[in-house]
Design an enzyme around this catalytic site. Structure first.
Site, PDB file in Angstrom:
ATOM      1  N   VAL A 138      50.002  30.860  40.778  1.00  0.00           N
ATOM      2  CA  VAL A 138      49.827  31.912  41.783  1.00  0.00           C
ATOM      3  C   VAL A 138      48.614  32.776  41.439  1.00  0.00           C
ATOM      4  O   VAL A 138      48.041  33.430  42.315  1.00  0.00           O
ATOM      5  CB  VAL A 138      51.084  32.798  41.915  1.00  0.00           C
ATOM      6  CG1 VAL A 138      52.278  31.970  42.373  1.00  0.00           C
ATOM      7  CG2 VAL A 138      51.403  33.532  40.622  1.00  0.00           C
ATOM      8  N   ASP A 139      48.204  32.783  40.159  1.00  0.00           N
ATOM      9  CA  ASP A 139      47.069  33.609  39.744  1.00  0.00           C
ATOM     10  C   ASP A 139      45.739  33.096  40.287  1.00  0.00           C
ATOM     11  O   ASP A 139      44.739  33.815  40.271  1.00  0.00           O
ATOM     12  CB  ASP A 139      46.995  33.676  38.217  1.00  0.00           C
ATOM     13  CG  ASP A 139      48.145  34.460  37.612  1.00  0.00           C
ATOM     14  OD1 ASP A 139      48.657  35.369  38.291  1.00  0.00           O
ATOM     15  OD2 ASP A 139      48.530  34.162  36.473  1.00  0.00           O
ATOM     16  N   GLU A 156      48.859  43.962  38.145  1.00  0.00           N
ATOM     17  CA  GLU A 156      49.500  44.243  36.866  1.00  0.00           C
ATOM     18  C   GLU A 156      48.478  44.282  35.730  1.00  0.00           C
ATOM     19  O   GLU A 156      48.715  44.878  34.686  1.00  0.00           O
ATOM     20  CB  GLU A 156      50.560  43.188  36.549  1.00  0.00           C
ATOM     21  CG  GLU A 156      49.997  41.785  36.350  1.00  0.00           C
ATOM     22  CD  GLU A 156      51.037  40.736  36.005  1.00  0.00           C
ATOM     23  OE1 GLU A 156      52.207  41.108  35.834  1.00  0.00           O
ATOM     24  OE2 GLU A 156      50.670  39.543  35.927  1.00  0.00           O
ATOM     25  N   GLN A 205      57.306  37.705  45.367  1.00  0.00           N
ATOM     26  CA  GLN A 205      56.048  37.208  45.920  1.00  0.00           C
ATOM     27  C   GLN A 205      55.868  35.711  45.693  1.00  0.00           C
ATOM     28  O   GLN A 205      55.278  35.018  46.521  1.00  0.00           O
ATOM     29  CB  GLN A 205      54.875  37.985  45.318  1.00  0.00           C
ATOM     30  CG  GLN A 205      54.707  37.821  43.817  1.00  0.00           C
ATOM     31  CD  GLN A 205      53.845  38.894  43.193  1.00  0.00           C
ATOM     32  OE1 GLN A 205      52.697  39.074  43.578  1.00  0.00           O
ATOM     33  NE2 GLN A 205      54.398  39.615  42.223  1.00  0.00           N
TER      34      GLN A 205
END
Length: 419
Positions: free
Chosen positions: A143-144, A247, A299
């Site tokens: 997802v990054d 984050e 998410q």
């Protein structure tokens, strides 16, 4: 050609579409019965291979395999386990060879992100280093969105869609309440070093949605004074402000806003808590009432809101991994290569694992506005195709209908092994 079995496993944080890649791997392998016998899935990633916990996917019906395409999370279990180098831990590599020999495994498909690519690279070297024939293909997932070579990573498009939609919807909520109540909404998203997910929050605003969104990227050092002045100006202009904070947002000295002082199994700083830090900072300095939320697992698990392009690419890359193995390839990763934005067109290319493992792809600075708090038109053009289209799962009684697989393990042939 001698028929060999295949090993497939999922690694790292799971996504809404990693199972679509599993579906692509298993369905395609079943079409090559002349070369691939059975796909054995590792229960909980590479740990499944080390402990000889192998799931026999031949026991899974075609319908259930197909249902993986619309089921989120990791159907076979995932893990965070980074193997050391052959020189530092030969014992684990000896064990892998023992397990692969015992179960006639000649193909290795590892579905994960950067650390998983490193594991796959190490396994791919077993042929030369230890004389064991194995073809190791990495199936990209994170997802990054920080793997190099590939235009984007499966899992990211769906997270981006979730964050973009959530940011817009929450902003509508705050806008309706700001006259007498909440004026600040802070949404914390994943992204330790790369701000791709945070950038998706910028899609909440467009020509028809003039929403005051401030994005805090990990690529931009946090300047508290400048940030507070920007938020205050937005509130004075619009009556409210929405902040999307990664984050990985950090101070000039490198300390994360959300750092907890602990580390995960890969040695990364354990993060979590940037949203309340930012929200209270605003309250203390400006006095504005706030609400905050952490998207966290929501998410990356939101299969009901996955983008169609993300699902299609996740499946295509799983399929391509098997096809590359059938071509005799080793130590490679299929990748998405973008041909055009409008219309969005792409094809499958190939990258060498030596150029992928332990390399992070950051947000280009030309994707971030000059003030450091928004996305440019170039970034918007990159992101929009990745969130395009809907691919809803089937519903039953008002709830999405997902498949839960029975992990039917092979009978073990080897002595027990301790990690």
């Amino acid at each position: 050609m001698t028929v060999k079995n295949a090993f497939y496993a999922q690694s790292g944080g799971v996504t809404a579409v990693i199972n679509a890649s599993a579906c692509g791997v298993i369905e395609t392998a079943r079409q090559h019965g002349d070369k691939i016998g059975t796909v054995y899935a590792g229960q909980n990633g590479i740990i499944g291979a080390l402990l000889e916990n192998l799931i026999d996917t031949s026991k899974i019906s075609a319908a259930d395999v197909a249902a993986l395409r619309h089921t989120p999370s990791g159907a076979f279990g995932s893990c965070r386990y980074k193997m050391k180098s052959l020189e530092k831990n030969k014992r684990e590599y000896d064990r892998l060879i023992e397990v692969f020999k015992a179960h006639n495994i000649g193909y290795f498909f590892y579905n994960g992100g950067g650390d998983s690519a490193d594991t796959c690279l190490k396994v791919s070297q077993l042929s030369d280093a230890m004389g064991f024939p194995i073809q190791a293909i990495h199936v990209p997932k994170t997802v990054d969105n920080d793997l190099p070579i590939t235009d984007n990573c499966p899992g990211f498009g769906s997270v981006a869609k979730y964050i973009a939609v959530s940011t817009r919807e929450a902003s509508y909520d705050v806008a309706s309440m700001c006259a007498t109540s909440t004026k600040i909404f802070v949404l914390e998203v994943m992204g330790r070093h790369a701000g791709w997910i945070a950038a998706a929050g910028g899609l909440a605003t467009d020509a028809n949605n003039d929403i005051p969104v401030v994005i805090l990227f990990p690529e931009i050092e946090f300047n508290q004074e400048k940030f507070l002045a920007t938020v205050d100006a937005k509130v004075k202009q619009y009556g409210y402000c929405t902040i999307v904070v990664s984050e990985g947002c950090h101070y000039p000295d490198g300390k994360f806003l959300a750092e907890q002082g602990t580390r995960d199994s890969f040695g990364h700083a354990q993060l979590g808590g940037a949203a309340p830090v930012v929200a209270n900072m605003i309250k203390d300095a400006l006095g504005y009432k706030f609400h905050w939320a952490v998207a966290d697992y929501l998410q990356r698990a939101a299969r009901h809101l996955s983008s169609k392009s993300d699902v299609e690419q996740a499946y295509a890359l799983g399929k391509a991994a098997v096809e590359l193995a059938m071509e005799g390839k080793n130590s490679v990763m299929p990748a998405v290569i973008r041909d055009s934005n409008k219309p969005y067109a792409w094809h499958i290319g190939v990258g060498e694992l030596k150029d992928i493992a332990n390399v992070e792809k950051m947000m280009p600075m030309e994707y971030i506005t000059e003030d450091g708090y928004g996305i440019t038109e170039a970034c918007r053009e990159y992101l929009l195709p990745l969130i395009d289209g809907e691919d809803y799962p089937p519903y039953e009684n008002g709830m999405p209908k997902y498949v839960t697989l029975k992990h039917e393990l092979l009978e073990k042939k080897l002595p027990a092994f301790e990690l």
